[in-house]
Write an enzyme that holds these catalytic residues in place. Structure first.
Site, PDB file in Angstrom:
ATOM      1  N   ARG A   1       0.885  -1.287   0.166  1.00  0.00           N
ATOM      2  CA  ARG A   1       0.278  -0.004  -0.199  1.00  0.00           C
ATOM      3  C   ARG A   1       0.711   1.234   0.068  1.00  0.00           C
ATOM      4  NH1 ARG A   1      -3.053  -2.897   3.992  1.00  0.00           N
ATOM      5  NH2 ARG A   1      -4.579  -4.136   3.052  1.00  0.00           N
TER       6      ARG A   1
ATOM      7  N   LYS B   1       1.271  12.153 -11.280  1.00  0.00           N
ATOM      8  CA  LYS B   1       0.390  11.102 -11.957  1.00  0.00           C
ATOM      9  C   LYS B   1       1.361   9.939 -12.209  1.00  0.00           C
ATOM     10  CE  LYS B   1      -3.244  13.554 -14.676  1.00  0.00           C
ATOM     11  NZ  LYS B   1      -3.461  13.808 -16.063  1.00  0.00           N
TER      12      LYS B   1
ATOM     13  N   GLU C   1       6.045  18.557 -25.138  1.00  0.00           N
ATOM     14  CA  GLU C   1       5.254  18.679 -23.915  1.00  0.00           C
ATOM     15  C   GLU C   1       5.790  20.341 -23.209  1.00  0.00           C
ATOM     16  OE1 GLU C   1       2.874  17.020 -23.056  1.00  0.00           O
ATOM     17  OE2 GLU C   1       3.609  14.918 -22.811  1.00  0.00           O
TER      18      GLU C   1
ATOM     19  N   LYS D   1       4.331  23.789 -14.365  1.00  0.00           N
ATOM     20  CA  LYS D   1       3.606  22.622 -14.325  1.00  0.00           C
ATOM     21  C   LYS D   1       3.204  22.605 -12.949  1.00  0.00           C
ATOM     22  CE  LYS D   1       2.723  17.762 -14.601  1.00  0.00           C
ATOM     23  NZ  LYS D   1       3.032  16.267 -15.268  1.00  0.00           N
TER      24      LYS D   1
ATOM     25  N   GLU E   1      -6.657  16.582 -10.450  1.00  0.00           N
ATOM     26  CA  GLU E   1      -7.465  17.008 -11.834  1.00  0.00           C
ATOM     27  C   GLU E   1      -8.898  17.037 -11.768  1.00  0.00           C
ATOM     28  OE1 GLU E   1      -6.077  15.758 -16.311  1.00  0.00           O
ATOM     29  OE2 GLU E   1      -6.290  13.923 -14.966  1.00  0.00           O
TER      30      GLU E   1
ATOM     31  N   ARG F   1      -6.258  21.355 -13.703  1.00  0.00           N
ATOM     32  CA  ARG F   1      -5.135  20.488 -14.084  1.00  0.00           C
ATOM     33  C   ARG F   1      -5.316  19.812 -15.486  1.00  0.00           C
ATOM     34  NH1 ARG F   1      -1.349  15.952 -10.883  1.00  0.00           N
ATOM     35  NH2 ARG F   1      -0.247  15.516 -12.835  1.00  0.00           N
TER      36      ARG F   1
ATOM     37  N   ASN G   1      -3.677  18.694 -20.094  1.00  0.00           N
ATOM     38  CA  ASN G   1      -4.091  17.497 -21.177  1.00  0.00           C
ATOM     39  C   ASN G   1      -4.254  18.121 -22.528  1.00  0.00           C
ATOM     40  OD1 ASN G   1      -5.854  14.638 -21.280  1.00  0.00           O
ATOM     41  ND2 ASN G   1      -4.314  14.933 -19.642  1.00  0.00           N
TER      42      ASN G   1
ATOM     43  N   HIS H   1      -3.944  16.083 -25.778  1.00  0.00           N
ATOM     44  CA  HIS H   1      -3.852  14.613 -25.232  1.00  0.00           C
ATOM     45  C   HIS H   1      -5.075  13.943 -25.638  1.00  0.00           C
ATOM     46  CE1 HIS H   1      -0.194  15.835 -23.100  1.00  0.00           C
ATOM     47  NE2 HIS H   1       0.072  14.603 -22.979  1.00  0.00           N
TER      48      HIS H   1
ATOM     49  N   HIS I   1      -3.700  11.094 -27.311  1.00  0.00           N
ATOM     50  CA  HIS I   1      -3.627   9.770 -26.657  1.00  0.00           C
ATOM     51  C   HIS I   1      -4.314   8.689 -27.734  1.00  0.00           C
ATOM     52  CE1 HIS I   1      -2.653  10.262 -22.159  1.00  0.00           C
ATOM     53  NE2 HIS I   1      -1.776   9.989 -22.940  1.00  0.00           N
TER      54      HIS I   1
ATOM     55  N   HIS J   1       5.219   9.490 -27.723  1.00  0.00           N
ATOM     56  CA  HIS J   1       4.373  10.283 -26.925  1.00  0.00           C
ATOM     57  C   HIS J   1       4.266  11.534 -27.387  1.00  0.00           C
ATOM     58  CE1 HIS J   1       1.328  11.530 -23.783  1.00  0.00           C
ATOM     59  NE2 HIS J   1       2.372  12.233 -23.188  1.00  0.00           N
TER      60      HIS J   1
HETATM   61  N1  LIG Z   1       3.079  11.202 -15.644  1.00  0.00           N
HETATM   62  C1  LIG Z   1       3.049  12.343 -16.360  1.00  0.00           C
HETATM   63  O1  LIG Z   1       2.339  13.420 -15.827  1.00  0.00           O
HETATM   64  C2  LIG Z   1       3.377  12.178 -17.699  1.00  0.00           C
HETATM   65  C3  LIG Z   1       3.736  13.261 -18.411  1.00  0.00           C
HETATM   66  C4  LIG Z   1       4.265  12.970 -19.715  1.00  0.00           C
HETATM   67  C5  LIG Z   1       4.280  11.899 -20.399  1.00  0.00           C
HETATM   68  N2  LIG Z   1       3.953  10.714 -19.498  1.00  0.00           N
HETATM   69  C6  LIG Z   1       4.393   9.410 -20.220  1.00  0.00           C
HETATM   70  O2  LIG Z   1       5.685   9.239 -20.156  1.00  0.00           O
HETATM   71  C7  LIG Z   1       5.879   7.994 -21.328  1.00  0.00           C
HETATM   72  C8  LIG Z   1       6.859   8.596 -22.429  1.00  0.00           C
HETATM   73  O3  LIG Z   1       8.186   9.077 -21.736  1.00  0.00           O
HETATM   74  P1  LIG Z   1       9.335   8.956 -22.656  1.00  0.00           P
HETATM   75  O4  LIG Z   1       9.227   9.893 -23.671  1.00  0.00           O
HETATM   76  O5  LIG Z   1      10.565   9.554 -21.620  1.00  0.00           O
HETATM   77  O6  LIG Z   1       9.754   7.714 -22.970  1.00  0.00           O
HETATM   78  P2  LIG Z   1      10.595   6.627 -22.506  1.00  0.00           P
HETATM   79  O7  LIG Z   1      10.507   6.319 -21.162  1.00  0.00           O
HETATM   80  O8  LIG Z   1      10.198   5.244 -23.440  1.00  0.00           O
HETATM   81  O9  LIG Z   1      12.083   7.003 -23.117  1.00  0.00           O
HETATM   82  C9  LIG Z   1      12.419   6.905 -24.388  1.00  0.00           C
HETATM   83  C10 LIG Z   1      13.823   6.071 -24.828  1.00  0.00           C
HETATM   84  O10 LIG Z   1      14.824   6.703 -24.291  1.00  0.00           O
HETATM   85  C11 LIG Z   1      15.602   5.785 -23.546  1.00  0.00           C
HETATM   86  N3  LIG Z   1      16.330   6.826 -22.725  1.00  0.00           N
HETATM   87  C12 LIG Z   1      16.004   7.323 -21.465  1.00  0.00           C
HETATM   88  N4  LIG Z   1      16.810   8.279 -21.090  1.00  0.00           N
HETATM   89  C13 LIG Z   1      18.001   8.074 -21.953  1.00  0.00           C
HETATM   90  C14 LIG Z   1      18.931   8.681 -21.863  1.00  0.00           C
HETATM   91  N5  LIG Z   1      19.586   9.514 -21.030  1.00  0.00           N
HETATM   92  N6  LIG Z   1      20.090   8.483 -22.732  1.00  0.00           N
HETATM   93  C15 LIG Z   1      19.451   7.619 -23.939  1.00  0.00           C
HETATM   94  N7  LIG Z   1      18.461   6.895 -23.799  1.00  0.00           N
HETATM   95  C16 LIG Z   1      17.723   6.983 -23.005  1.00  0.00           C
HETATM   96  C17 LIG Z   1      14.780   4.837 -22.973  1.00  0.00           C
HETATM   97  O11 LIG Z   1      15.570   3.538 -22.577  1.00  0.00           O
HETATM   98  C18 LIG Z   1      13.690   4.872 -23.990  1.00  0.00           C
HETATM   99  O12 LIG Z   1      14.055   3.825 -25.022  1.00  0.00           O
HETATM  100  C19 LIG Z   1       4.587   7.865 -21.942  1.00  0.00           C
HETATM  101  O13 LIG Z   1       3.998   6.714 -21.451  1.00  0.00           O
HETATM  102  C20 LIG Z   1       3.804   8.817 -21.398  1.00  0.00           C
HETATM  103  O14 LIG Z   1       2.361   8.479 -21.219  1.00  0.00           O
HETATM  104  C21 LIG Z   1       3.483  10.831 -18.270  1.00  0.00           C
HETATM  105  O1  LIG Z   2       0.301  15.872 -15.402  1.00  0.00           O
HETATM  106  C1  LIG Z   2      -0.816  15.930 -16.132  1.00  0.00           C
HETATM  107  O2  LIG Z   2      -1.965  16.198 -15.715  1.00  0.00           O
HETATM  108  C2  LIG Z   2      -0.760  15.597 -17.556  1.00  0.00           C
HETATM  109  O3  LIG Z   2      -1.855  15.459 -18.253  1.00  0.00           O
HETATM  110  C3  LIG Z   2       0.541  15.533 -18.479  1.00  0.00           C
HETATM  111  C4  LIG Z   2       0.536  14.748 -19.568  1.00  0.00           C
HETATM  112  O4  LIG Z   2       1.571  15.341 -20.544  1.00  0.00           O
HETATM  113  C5  LIG Z   2       0.596  13.219 -19.423  1.00  0.00           C
HETATM  114  O5  LIG Z   2       0.751  12.705 -20.692  1.00  0.00           O
HETATM  115  C6  LIG Z   2      -0.332  12.566 -18.603  1.00  0.00           C
HETATM  116  O6  LIG Z   2       0.379  11.277 -18.263  1.00  0.00           O
HETATM  117  C7  LIG Z   2      -1.690  12.287 -19.097  1.00  0.00           C
HETATM  118  O7  LIG Z   2      -2.524  11.746 -18.348  1.00  0.00           O
HETATM  119  P1  LIG Z   2      -3.697  10.976 -18.564  1.00  0.00           P
HETATM  120  O8  LIG Z   2      -4.559  11.455 -17.436  1.00  0.00           O
HETATM  121  O9  LIG Z   2      -4.576  11.750 -19.751  1.00  0.00           O
HETATM  122  O10 LIG Z   2      -3.570   9.545 -18.734  1.00  0.00           O
HETATM  123 ZN   LIG Z   3       1.664  13.880 -22.214  1.00  0.00          ZN
END
Ligand SMILES: NC(=O)c1ccc[n+]([C@@H]2O[C@H](COP(=O)([O-])OP(=O)(O)OC[C@H]3O[C@@H](n4cnc5c(N)ncnc54)[C@H](O)[C@@H]3O)[C@@H](O)[C@H]2O)c1
Ligand SMILES: O=C(O)C(=O)C[C@@H](O)[C@H](O)[C@H](O)COP(=O)(O)O
Ligand SMILES: [Zn+2]
Length: 348
Positions: free
Chosen positions: A107, A129, A171, A208, A218, A222, A226, A229, A233, A249
Protein backbone atom coordinates in the site's frame (compact mmCIF):
# COMPACT_ATOMS: atom_id res chain seq x y z
CA UNK A 1 0.73 18.29 -3.57
CA UNK A 2 4.00 19.28 -2.03
CA UNK A 3 6.84 17.99 -4.17
CA UNK A 4 10.42 19.14 -3.98
CA UNK A 5 12.19 19.25 -7.32
CA UNK A 6 15.98 19.60 -7.47
CA UNK A 7 17.36 20.70 -10.84
CA UNK A 8 20.99 20.87 -12.01
CA UNK A 9 24.35 19.74 -10.66
CA UNK A 10 23.01 19.80 -7.12
CA UNK A 11 20.34 17.19 -7.86
CA UNK A 12 22.23 13.91 -7.56
CA UNK A 13 24.20 14.90 -4.43
CA UNK A 14 20.86 15.84 -2.84
CA UNK A 15 19.52 12.41 -3.74
CA UNK A 16 22.56 10.84 -2.07
CA UNK A 17 21.74 12.76 1.14
CA UNK A 18 18.20 11.40 1.09
CA UNK A 19 19.30 7.81 0.49
CA UNK A 20 22.11 7.74 3.09
CA UNK A 21 19.92 8.16 6.16
CA UNK A 22 18.95 5.56 8.77
CA UNK A 23 15.30 6.13 7.81
CA UNK A 24 15.95 4.29 4.55
CA UNK A 25 16.02 0.50 4.94
CA UNK A 26 16.63 -0.59 1.35
CA UNK A 27 17.18 1.11 -1.99
CA UNK A 28 15.85 -0.45 -5.17
CA UNK A 29 16.68 1.19 -8.49
CA UNK A 30 14.31 0.63 -11.42
CA UNK A 31 15.88 1.33 -14.82
CA UNK A 32 15.29 0.15 -18.35
CA UNK A 33 17.78 -1.64 -20.58
CA UNK A 34 19.04 1.68 -22.00
CA UNK A 35 19.17 3.74 -18.82
CA UNK A 36 21.07 0.92 -17.10
CA UNK A 37 23.84 1.41 -19.68
CA UNK A 38 23.61 5.15 -20.38
CA UNK A 39 22.50 6.68 -17.08
CA UNK A 40 23.30 4.37 -14.17
CA UNK A 41 27.06 5.16 -14.35
CA UNK A 42 26.34 8.83 -13.50
CA UNK A 43 23.99 7.90 -10.67
CA UNK A 44 25.95 4.99 -9.21
CA UNK A 45 28.43 7.00 -7.06
CA UNK A 46 25.45 8.49 -5.20
CA UNK A 47 23.86 5.14 -4.33
CA UNK A 48 24.43 3.30 -1.05
CA UNK A 49 26.38 0.04 -1.22
CA UNK A 50 23.98 -2.87 -1.37
CA UNK A 51 21.32 -1.20 -3.50
CA UNK A 52 19.40 -3.57 -5.76
CA UNK A 53 18.82 -3.04 -9.47
CA UNK A 54 15.68 -4.07 -11.34
CA UNK A 55 16.03 -3.83 -15.11
CA UNK A 56 12.95 -3.66 -17.32
CA UNK A 57 12.76 -3.74 -21.12
CA UNK A 58 12.59 -0.29 -22.77
CA UNK A 59 9.54 1.07 -24.54
CA UNK A 60 5.89 1.98 -24.16
CA UNK A 61 4.79 -1.60 -24.90
CA UNK A 62 6.33 -2.62 -21.56
CA UNK A 63 4.39 -0.03 -19.55
CA UNK A 64 2.17 -2.81 -18.25
CA UNK A 65 1.07 -4.59 -15.09
CA UNK A 66 3.27 -7.55 -16.13
CA UNK A 67 6.36 -5.34 -15.95
CA UNK A 68 5.33 -4.05 -12.51
CA UNK A 69 5.68 -7.62 -11.31
CA UNK A 70 9.46 -7.46 -11.85
CA UNK A 71 9.65 -4.72 -9.23
CA UNK A 72 7.07 -6.26 -6.90
CA UNK A 73 8.91 -9.62 -7.01
CA UNK A 74 12.26 -8.01 -6.17
CA UNK A 75 10.76 -6.00 -3.30
CA UNK A 76 9.03 -9.10 -1.95
CA UNK A 77 12.16 -11.29 -2.20
CA UNK A 78 14.11 -8.57 -0.41
CA UNK A 79 11.36 -8.47 2.25
CA UNK A 80 11.40 -4.73 1.65
CA UNK A 81 9.52 -2.82 4.34
CA UNK A 82 7.80 0.55 4.24
CA UNK A 83 11.15 2.28 4.81
CA UNK A 84 12.43 1.13 1.45
CA UNK A 85 12.88 3.70 -1.34
CA UNK A 86 12.41 2.97 -5.04
CA UNK A 87 14.58 5.10 -7.33
CA UNK A 88 13.08 5.39 -10.82
CA UNK A 89 15.88 6.06 -13.28
CA UNK A 90 14.59 6.60 -16.79
CA UNK A 91 12.12 8.27 -19.07
CA UNK A 92 8.40 8.65 -18.54
CA UNK A 93 7.76 4.92 -18.94
CA UNK A 94 10.03 4.12 -15.99
CA UNK A 95 8.86 7.05 -13.83
CA UNK A 96 5.14 6.34 -14.48
CA UNK A 97 5.43 2.59 -13.98
CA UNK A 98 7.90 2.70 -11.09
CA UNK A 99 5.82 5.32 -9.27
CA UNK A 100 2.68 3.23 -9.66
CA UNK A 101 4.34 -0.04 -8.62
CA UNK A 102 5.88 1.61 -5.54
CA UNK A 103 2.56 3.24 -4.60
CA UNK A 104 0.87 -0.17 -4.63
CA UNK A 105 3.53 -2.33 -2.94
CA UNK A 106 2.42 -2.88 0.68
CA UNK A 107 0.00 0.00 0.00
CA UNK A 108 2.84 2.36 -0.63
CA UNK A 109 6.59 2.73 -0.29
CA UNK A 110 8.38 5.96 -1.04
CA UNK A 111 9.75 6.52 -4.50
CA UNK A 112 11.94 9.20 -6.03
CA UNK A 113 12.07 10.21 -9.67
CA UNK A 114 15.37 10.58 -11.51
CA UNK A 115 14.14 11.45 -15.02
CA UNK A 116 16.57 10.94 -17.88
CA UNK A 117 14.61 12.10 -20.97
CA UNK A 118 13.59 15.67 -21.72
CA UNK A 119 9.97 14.56 -21.62
CA UNK A 120 10.32 13.08 -18.16
CA UNK A 121 12.36 16.05 -16.90
CA UNK A 122 9.87 18.70 -18.02
CA UNK A 123 6.67 16.75 -17.43
CA UNK A 124 6.34 13.07 -16.48
CA UNK A 125 8.41 13.08 -13.27
CA UNK A 126 6.53 16.03 -11.80
CA UNK A 127 2.99 16.16 -10.45
CA UNK A 128 2.29 12.67 -9.14
CA UNK A 129 0.45 11.06 -12.06
CA UNK A 130 1.64 7.44 -12.18
CA UNK A 131 0.31 4.43 -14.02
CA UNK A 132 0.44 1.81 -16.74
CA UNK A 133 -1.38 1.15 -20.00
CA UNK A 134 -4.13 -1.48 -20.09
CA UNK A 135 -6.15 -3.13 -22.88
CA UNK A 136 -4.65 -0.72 -25.38
CA UNK A 137 -5.58 2.43 -23.48
CA UNK A 138 -2.98 4.86 -22.22
CA UNK A 139 -2.51 5.14 -18.44
CA UNK A 140 -5.75 3.28 -17.88
CA UNK A 141 -4.58 2.05 -14.45
CA UNK A 142 -2.87 4.43 -12.11
CA UNK A 143 -2.86 6.51 -8.98
CA UNK A 144 -2.05 10.07 -8.05
CA UNK A 145 0.91 9.72 -5.72
CA UNK A 146 3.60 12.33 -5.23
CA UNK A 147 7.21 11.23 -5.37
CA UNK A 148 9.19 11.86 -2.18
CA UNK A 149 11.24 14.19 -4.38
CA UNK A 150 12.36 14.66 -7.98
CA UNK A 151 16.03 14.92 -8.99
CA UNK A 152 16.65 16.38 -12.44
CA UNK A 153 20.18 16.21 -13.84
CA UNK A 154 20.23 17.70 -17.37
CA UNK A 155 23.55 15.94 -18.11
CA UNK A 156 21.53 12.75 -18.66
CA UNK A 157 20.23 14.32 -21.87
CA UNK A 158 23.66 14.10 -23.53
CA UNK A 159 23.06 10.51 -24.63
CA UNK A 160 19.46 11.02 -25.67
CA UNK A 161 18.47 10.39 -29.28
CA UNK A 162 17.39 13.63 -31.12
CA UNK A 163 14.00 12.08 -31.91
CA UNK A 164 13.41 11.54 -28.18
CA UNK A 165 14.54 15.09 -27.45
CA UNK A 166 11.94 16.41 -29.90
CA UNK A 167 9.28 14.25 -28.33
CA UNK A 168 9.95 15.89 -24.97
CA UNK A 169 9.93 19.32 -26.56
CA UNK A 170 6.25 18.79 -27.48
CA UNK A 171 5.32 18.90 -23.79
CA UNK A 172 7.37 22.10 -23.36
CA UNK A 173 5.43 23.67 -26.24
CA UNK A 174 2.19 22.44 -24.66
CA UNK A 175 3.05 24.34 -21.47
CA UNK A 176 3.60 27.53 -23.47
CA UNK A 177 0.38 27.13 -25.43
CA UNK A 178 -1.81 26.67 -22.35
CA UNK A 179 -0.24 29.24 -20.06
CA UNK A 180 2.77 31.18 -21.33
CA UNK A 181 2.37 33.23 -24.51
CA UNK A 182 5.53 35.14 -23.75
CA UNK A 183 7.68 31.98 -23.67
CA UNK A 184 6.09 30.85 -26.95
CA UNK A 185 7.07 34.15 -28.59
CA UNK A 186 10.57 34.12 -27.09
CA UNK A 187 11.30 30.55 -28.13
CA UNK A 188 9.49 29.96 -31.36
CA UNK A 189 12.51 30.84 -33.51
CA UNK A 190 14.94 28.83 -31.36
CA UNK A 191 13.63 25.29 -31.90
CA UNK A 192 15.51 22.38 -30.38
CA UNK A 193 19.07 23.57 -31.11
CA UNK A 194 19.57 24.24 -27.42
CA UNK A 195 22.97 23.88 -25.71
CA UNK A 196 21.84 23.95 -22.13
CA UNK A 197 18.33 22.72 -21.39
CA UNK A 198 18.44 23.79 -17.74
CA UNK A 199 16.49 27.07 -18.09
CA UNK A 200 13.85 25.41 -20.31
CA UNK A 201 13.42 22.60 -17.77
CA UNK A 202 13.24 25.07 -14.86
CA UNK A 203 10.53 27.15 -16.56
CA UNK A 204 8.49 24.15 -17.64
CA UNK A 205 8.64 22.46 -14.24
CA UNK A 206 7.69 25.71 -12.47
CA UNK A 207 4.71 26.18 -14.79
CA UNK A 208 3.52 22.60 -14.29
CA UNK A 209 4.00 22.79 -10.52
CA UNK A 210 1.96 26.03 -10.31
CA UNK A 211 -0.97 24.24 -11.93
CA UNK A 212 -0.61 20.94 -10.05
CA UNK A 213 -0.39 22.67 -6.66
CA UNK A 214 -3.80 24.25 -7.28
CA UNK A 215 -5.47 21.04 -8.48
CA UNK A 216 -3.41 17.91 -7.73
CA UNK A 217 -6.24 15.46 -8.48
CA UNK A 218 -7.30 17.00 -11.80
CA UNK A 219 -10.79 18.08 -10.84
CA UNK A 220 -10.52 21.26 -12.92
CA UNK A 221 -7.52 23.46 -13.66
CA UNK A 222 -5.06 20.57 -14.08
CA UNK A 223 -6.99 19.47 -17.16
CA UNK A 224 -5.12 22.29 -18.92
CA UNK A 225 -2.04 20.04 -18.83
CA UNK A 226 -3.95 17.59 -20.99
CA UNK A 227 -4.11 19.92 -24.01
CA UNK A 228 -3.29 17.89 -27.13
CA UNK A 229 -3.90 14.62 -25.32
CA UNK A 230 -7.55 13.84 -26.20
CA UNK A 231 -6.57 13.40 -29.84
CA UNK A 232 -2.90 12.70 -29.02
CA UNK A 233 -3.64 9.71 -26.78
CA UNK A 234 -6.20 8.44 -29.32
CA UNK A 235 -3.57 8.49 -32.06
CA UNK A 236 -0.89 7.03 -29.81
CA UNK A 237 -3.15 4.23 -28.55
CA UNK A 238 -4.34 3.40 -32.07
CA UNK A 239 -0.86 3.32 -33.60
CA UNK A 240 0.61 1.33 -30.70
CA UNK A 241 -1.76 -1.48 -31.68
CA UNK A 242 -0.49 -1.44 -35.26
CA UNK A 243 2.72 -3.44 -35.72
CA UNK A 244 5.53 -1.37 -37.25
CA UNK A 245 3.82 2.00 -36.79
CA UNK A 246 5.61 3.14 -33.65
CA UNK A 247 4.91 6.66 -32.46
CA UNK A 248 6.42 8.49 -29.51
CA UNK A 249 4.21 10.14 -26.90
CA UNK A 250 5.39 13.66 -27.73
CA UNK A 251 4.92 13.09 -31.47
CA UNK A 252 1.31 12.08 -30.83
CA UNK A 253 0.81 15.08 -28.55
CA UNK A 254 2.26 17.43 -31.21
CA UNK A 255 -0.27 16.08 -33.75
CA UNK A 256 -2.98 16.24 -31.08
CA UNK A 257 -2.16 19.91 -30.43
CA UNK A 258 -2.66 20.73 -34.12
CA UNK A 259 -6.02 18.92 -34.10
CA UNK A 260 -7.13 20.54 -30.84
CA UNK A 261 -5.97 23.99 -31.98
CA UNK A 262 -8.17 23.40 -35.05
CA UNK A 263 -11.05 22.35 -32.76
CA UNK A 264 -10.48 25.57 -30.77
CA UNK A 265 -10.81 27.59 -33.97
CA UNK A 266 -13.76 25.53 -35.21
CA UNK A 267 -15.56 26.24 -31.90
CA UNK A 268 -15.00 29.98 -32.38
CA UNK A 269 -12.42 30.30 -29.60
CA UNK A 270 -9.09 30.66 -31.39
CA UNK A 271 -8.41 33.06 -34.27
CA UNK A 272 -7.37 31.76 -37.69
CA UNK A 273 -4.12 33.74 -37.39
CA UNK A 274 -3.18 32.01 -34.11
CA UNK A 275 -4.14 28.58 -35.46
CA UNK A 276 -1.83 29.23 -38.39
CA UNK A 277 0.99 30.36 -36.09
CA UNK A 278 0.70 27.21 -33.97
CA UNK A 279 0.60 24.91 -37.00
CA UNK A 280 3.54 26.60 -38.68
CA UNK A 281 5.61 26.32 -35.54
CA UNK A 282 4.73 22.68 -34.82
CA UNK A 283 5.35 21.60 -38.42
CA UNK A 284 8.73 23.35 -38.37
CA UNK A 285 9.75 20.79 -35.72
CA UNK A 286 7.59 17.69 -36.02
CA UNK A 287 7.01 15.51 -39.03
CA UNK A 288 3.44 14.78 -39.91
CA UNK A 289 2.04 11.61 -38.34
CA UNK A 290 0.93 9.27 -41.12
CA UNK A 291 -2.46 7.58 -41.22
CA UNK A 292 -5.06 7.04 -43.95
CA UNK A 293 -8.47 8.71 -44.04
CA UNK A 294 -10.19 5.37 -43.61
CA UNK A 295 -8.66 5.17 -40.11
CA UNK A 296 -10.00 8.47 -38.73
CA UNK A 297 -13.15 7.02 -37.10
CA UNK A 298 -11.22 4.17 -35.48
CA UNK A 299 -8.65 6.62 -34.10
CA UNK A 300 -11.30 9.09 -32.87
CA UNK A 301 -13.13 6.24 -31.13
CA UNK A 302 -10.27 5.93 -28.61
CA UNK A 303 -11.24 9.38 -27.26
CA UNK A 304 -14.30 7.75 -25.72
CA UNK A 305 -11.99 6.41 -22.99
CA UNK A 306 -10.37 9.79 -22.23
CA UNK A 307 -10.17 10.44 -18.47
CA UNK A 308 -11.57 13.97 -18.79
CA UNK A 309 -14.88 12.69 -20.14
CA UNK A 310 -18.11 12.83 -18.16
CA UNK A 311 -20.42 10.01 -19.18
CA UNK A 312 -20.73 10.15 -22.94
CA UNK A 313 -19.52 13.76 -23.13
CA UNK A 314 -16.00 14.07 -24.48
CA UNK A 315 -14.41 17.02 -22.69
CA UNK A 316 -11.45 18.56 -24.41
CA UNK A 317 -8.97 21.21 -23.35
CA UNK A 318 -8.97 23.94 -25.99
CA UNK A 319 -7.22 27.28 -26.51
CA UNK A 320 -8.80 30.74 -26.35
CA UNK A 321 -5.50 32.22 -27.44
CA UNK A 322 -1.85 31.26 -27.46
CA UNK A 323 -1.03 31.09 -23.75
CA UNK A 324 -4.64 30.74 -22.63
CA UNK A 325 -6.10 27.26 -22.32
CA UNK A 326 -9.68 26.46 -21.34
CA UNK A 327 -10.80 23.06 -20.02
CA UNK A 328 -14.03 21.04 -20.02
CA UNK A 329 -15.04 21.97 -23.55
CA UNK A 330 -17.46 19.38 -24.94
CA UNK A 331 -16.64 18.07 -28.40
CA UNK A 332 -18.36 15.32 -30.37
CA UNK A 333 -16.76 12.21 -31.77
CA UNK A 334 -17.59 13.56 -35.25
CA UNK A 335 -15.69 16.80 -34.49
CA UNK A 336 -12.66 14.80 -33.34
CA UNK A 337 -12.77 12.82 -36.59
CA UNK A 338 -13.08 16.16 -38.49
CA UNK A 339 -10.00 17.48 -36.71
CA UNK A 340 -8.07 14.38 -37.81
CA UNK A 341 -9.28 14.88 -41.39
CA UNK A 342 -8.15 18.52 -41.20
CA UNK A 343 -4.72 17.36 -39.96
CA UNK A 344 -4.56 14.77 -42.73
CA UNK A 345 -5.19 17.47 -45.41
CA UNK A 346 -2.34 19.71 -44.18
CA UNK A 347 0.79 19.67 -46.33
CA UNK A 348 3.75 17.68 -45.04
N1 LIG B 1 3.02 11.20 -15.49
C1 LIG B 1 2.96 12.23 -16.30
O1 LIG B 1 2.58 13.33 -15.92
C2 LIG B 1 3.41 12.06 -17.73
C3 LIG B 1 3.63 13.20 -18.50
C4 LIG B 1 4.04 13.03 -19.83
C5 LIG B 1 4.25 11.75 -20.34
N2 LIG B 1 4.06 10.67 -19.55
C6 LIG B 1 4.34 9.32 -20.06
O2 LIG B 1 5.73 9.24 -20.33
C7 LIG B 1 5.96 8.22 -21.30
C8 LIG B 1 6.95 8.70 -22.34
O3 LIG B 1 8.16 9.00 -21.70
P1 LIG B 1 9.51 9.15 -22.53
O4 LIG B 1 9.27 9.95 -23.73
O5 LIG B 1 10.54 9.57 -21.58
O6 LIG B 1 9.75 7.67 -23.05
P2 LIG B 1 10.62 6.43 -22.51
O7 LIG B 1 10.59 6.32 -21.06
O8 LIG B 1 10.17 5.27 -23.32
O9 LIG B 1 12.10 6.84 -22.94
C9 LIG B 1 12.39 6.97 -24.30
C10 LIG B 1 13.59 6.11 -24.74
O10 LIG B 1 14.79 6.77 -24.35
C11 LIG B 1 15.62 5.87 -23.62
N3 LIG B 1 16.37 6.71 -22.68
C12 LIG B 1 15.91 7.28 -21.56
N4 LIG B 1 16.83 8.13 -21.07
C13 LIG B 1 17.89 8.06 -21.87
C14 LIG B 1 19.14 8.73 -21.89
N5 LIG B 1 19.45 9.67 -21.00
N6 LIG B 1 20.03 8.43 -22.87
C15 LIG B 1 19.70 7.50 -23.82
N7 LIG B 1 18.52 6.86 -23.87
C16 LIG B 1 17.62 7.15 -22.91
C17 LIG B 1 14.69 4.87 -23.00
O11 LIG B 1 15.33 3.67 -22.71
C18 LIG B 1 13.64 4.72 -24.12
O12 LIG B 1 14.11 3.81 -25.07
C19 LIG B 1 4.61 7.87 -21.89
O13 LIG B 1 4.21 6.62 -21.40
C20 LIG B 1 3.71 8.97 -21.38
O14 LIG B 1 2.38 8.53 -21.24
C21 LIG B 1 3.64 10.80 -18.26
O1 LIG C 1 0.29 15.96 -15.55
C1 LIG C 1 -0.77 15.99 -16.18
O2 LIG C 1 -1.85 16.24 -15.64
C2 LIG C 1 -0.80 15.69 -17.63
O3 LIG C 1 -1.87 15.55 -18.21
C3 LIG C 1 0.51 15.57 -18.33
C4 LIG C 1 0.46 14.80 -19.64
O4 LIG C 1 1.52 15.30 -20.44
C5 LIG C 1 0.71 13.30 -19.47
O5 LIG C 1 0.83 12.70 -20.74
C6 LIG C 1 -0.26 12.54 -18.60
O6 LIG C 1 0.25 11.25 -18.32
C7 LIG C 1 -1.60 12.34 -19.25
O7 LIG C 1 -2.44 11.76 -18.30
P1 LIG C 1 -3.85 11.13 -18.60
O8 LIG C 1 -4.59 11.42 -17.35
O9 LIG C 1 -4.44 11.80 -19.81
O10 LIG C 1 -3.60 9.69 -18.84
ZN1 LIG D 1 1.81 14.00 -22.15
Amino acid sequence: MDQTVHIGAIALPRLAELLHTPAVSQVVVLADENTVRQCLPLLQPQLPAGYRLVEMPAGEEYKTLETCQLLWAELTELRADRYAVVVNLGGGVVTDLGGFAAAVYKRGVRFVQVPTTLLAQVDASVGGKTGVDFMGFKNQLGVFQAAAAVFIEPRFLRTLDPRQLKSGYAEVVKHWLIADADAFERNRYVGIMVDDWTPVIEESVALKQRIVEQDPLETGLRKLLNFGHTVGHALESYLLQQPGREILHGEAVAAGMVCEAWLSHHKGRLSAAELDKIETFLFSIFEKVQFVLLETEAIADYARQDKKNAGSTINCTLLEAIGRGVYDQPVTLAEIADSLRYYHRLPG
